[in-house]
Design a protein around this motif. Structure first.
Motif, PDB file in Angstrom:
ATOM      1  N   LYS A  33       0.844  -1.189   0.000  1.00 26.42           N
ATOM      2  CA  LYS A  33       0.000   0.000   0.000  1.00 26.42           C
ATOM      3  C   LYS A  33       0.886   1.247   0.000  1.00 26.42           C
ATOM      4  CE  LYS A  33      -3.437   2.495   2.756  1.00 26.42           C
ATOM      5  NZ  LYS A  33      -4.204   2.514   4.020  1.00 26.42           N
ATOM      6  N   PRO A  34       0.625   2.208  -0.894  1.00 17.98           N
ATOM      7  CA  PRO A  34       1.440   3.432  -0.920  1.00 17.98           C
ATOM      8  C   PRO A  34       1.445   4.138   0.434  1.00 17.98           C
ATOM      9  CG  PRO A  34       0.094   3.297  -2.883  1.00 17.98           C
ATOM     10  CD  PRO A  34      -0.369   2.183  -1.964  1.00 17.98           C
ATOM     11  N   PHE A  35       2.622   4.465   0.905  1.00 19.02           N
ATOM     12  CA  PHE A  35       2.829   5.145   2.187  1.00 19.02           C
ATOM     13  C   PHE A  35       2.300   4.325   3.362  1.00 19.02           C
ATOM     14  CE2 PHE A  35       2.182   8.432  -1.121  1.00 19.02           C
ATOM     15  CZ  PHE A  35       3.481   8.903  -1.175  1.00 19.02           C
ATOM     16  N   GLY A  36       2.206   3.012   3.151  1.00 13.22           N
ATOM     17  CA  GLY A  36       1.785   2.104   4.219  1.00 13.22           C
ATOM     18  C   GLY A  36       2.966   1.666   5.062  1.00 13.22           C
ATOM     19  N   LYS A  37       2.752   0.617   5.885  1.00 12.78           N
ATOM     20  CA  LYS A  37       3.767   0.169   6.833  1.00 12.78           C
ATOM     21  C   LYS A  37       5.041  -0.308   6.143  1.00 12.78           C
ATOM     22  CE  LYS A  37       0.682  -1.137  10.629  1.00 12.78           C
ATOM     23  NZ  LYS A  37       0.202  -2.255  11.480  1.00 12.78           N
ATOM     24  N   LYS A  38       4.895  -1.099   5.078  1.00 11.46           N
ATOM     25  CA  LYS A  38       6.077  -1.636   4.392  1.00 11.46           C
ATOM     26  C   LYS A  38       6.934  -0.523   3.818  1.00 11.46           C
ATOM     27  CE  LYS A  38       4.384  -6.225   3.063  1.00 11.46           C
ATOM     28  NZ  LYS A  38       4.103  -7.133   1.923  1.00 11.46           N
ATOM     29  N   VAL A  39       6.274   0.474   3.234  1.00  9.18           N
ATOM     30  CA  VAL A  39       7.010   1.601   2.642  1.00  9.18           C
ATOM     31  C   VAL A  39       7.700   2.404   3.727  1.00  9.18           C
ATOM     32  CG1 VAL A  39       6.815   3.703   1.267  1.00  9.18           C
ATOM     33  CG2 VAL A  39       5.434   1.705   0.675  1.00  9.18           C
ATOM     34  N   MET A  40       7.005   2.618   4.863  1.00 10.55           N
ATOM     35  CA  MET A  40       7.596   3.370   5.968  1.00 10.55           C
ATOM     36  C   MET A  40       8.793   2.626   6.560  1.00 10.55           C
ATOM     37  SD  MET A  40       6.046   6.230   6.189  1.00 10.55           S
ATOM     38  CE  MET A  40       5.825   6.200   4.410  1.00 10.55           C
ATOM     39  N   ILE A  41       8.686   1.303   6.682  1.00 13.13           N
ATOM     40  CA  ILE A  41       9.805   0.503   7.187  1.00 13.13           C
ATOM     41  C   ILE A  41      11.001   0.618   6.248  1.00 13.13           C
ATOM     42  CG2 ILE A  41      10.617  -1.856   7.594  1.00 13.13           C
ATOM     43  CD1 ILE A  41       7.775  -2.480   8.637  1.00 13.13           C
TER      44      ILE A  41
END
Length: 202
Positions: A33-41
Motif C-alpha cells: 500500500k502506498p505510504f503504508g507500513k512496508k514503505v515506511m519501514i
C-alpha cells in the motif's frame, strides 16, 4: 503479483547485469500500500543505512566481493555522490502523491499504486546516493525512475483542479527542461555511427 515468473525474469536479467537483483526486495515494497507500513519501514531502514553508513558500505563490499563489482565500494571515498538537485527533482513526484494520497486512495488504481511506490523507492535510493556513490548506488534508481514518466502526468491531472493543473504542468515542464539542461553542461556527444555533432559540447 505474479511473483514466481517475476523472480525468474529478474534472475535471467541478472546474468546480464548483477544490479537488477535489487528488484527482488523492491518487488515486495512496490506491491504494498502506498505510504503504508512496508514503505515506511523501507524508508526507516534507508535512513538507518545513512546514519550507519560505514558498516553499511562494508557489508556491501562483502556482498559484492565475488562479483564484477568487487572493490567498487572503494570509489565511495573518491566519488562525491549523487547531486542533491537530482534528489529534489526526483522527490517532486512522490511528494505530490503523498499530499494527494486521499484522492489516490479513492481511485484505488493498482498500477498507479505500484508507480507511487516505485517513485518513492527511486527518490530514496538517490537520497542514499548523496552520501555514498553516484557511480554505484546512484545508478540503481534507473530501474524505478521510468515510472515517474507515467505517474507525474497522472498526478497533475487527478490531484489538482483544471486551472492549477495547467499551472503545475507549466512549472514542471520548465523545471525539468532546466534540470536536463544542467545535466548537459560540459558533456560530450560522439556518434560512432554518423559522426554528427562529434565533439559537441553542451
Amino acid at each position: 503479483r505474479k511473483t514466481i515468473p517475476f523472480m525468474i525474469v529478474v534472475l535471467i536479467a541478472a546474468t546480464i547485469h548483477f544490479t537488477v537483483l535489487v528488484m527482488i526486495p523492491m518487488y515486495f515494497i512496490a506491491t504494498a500500500k502506498p505510504f503504508g507500513k512496508k514503505v515506511m519501514i523501507f524508508l526507516i531502514l534507508l535512513l538507518l543505512a545513512v546514519v550507519f553508513l560505514e558498516p553499511f558500505v562494508a557489508t556491501m563490499e562483502d556482498v559484492l566481493a565475488e562479483t564484477a563489482y568487487s572493490g567498487a565500494t572503494e570509489q565511495f571515498a573518491q566519488d562525491d555522490g549523487v547531486n542533491p538537485i537530482r534528489v529534489l527533482v526526483m522527490a517532486v513526484t512522490p511528494i505530490i502523491a503523498f499530499f494527494g494520497r486521499k484522492i489516490l486512495e479513492r481511485k484505488a488504481d493498482a498500477f498507479i499504486n505500484i508507480c507511487i511506490n516505485m517513485s518513492v523507492i527511486c527518490a530514496s535510493i538517490y537520497f542514499l546516493g548523496v552520501f555514498t556513490s553516484g557511480i554505484l548506488v546512484g545508478r540503481l534508481p534507473i530501474y524505478f525512475e521510468i515510472y515517474n514518466l507515467i505517474l507525474l502526468p497522472y498526478l497533475l491531472k487527478e490531484c489538482f483542479t483544471r486551472e492549477s493543473s495547467k499551472i503545475m504542468f507549466g512549472l514542471c515542464t520548465i523545471g525539468f527542461l532546466g534540470f536536463y539542461y544542467l545535466q548537459m553542461q560540459n558533456s560530450y556527444y560522439v556518434s560512432e555511427f554518423t559522426g554528427i555533432l562529434s565533439g559537441w559540447r553542451g
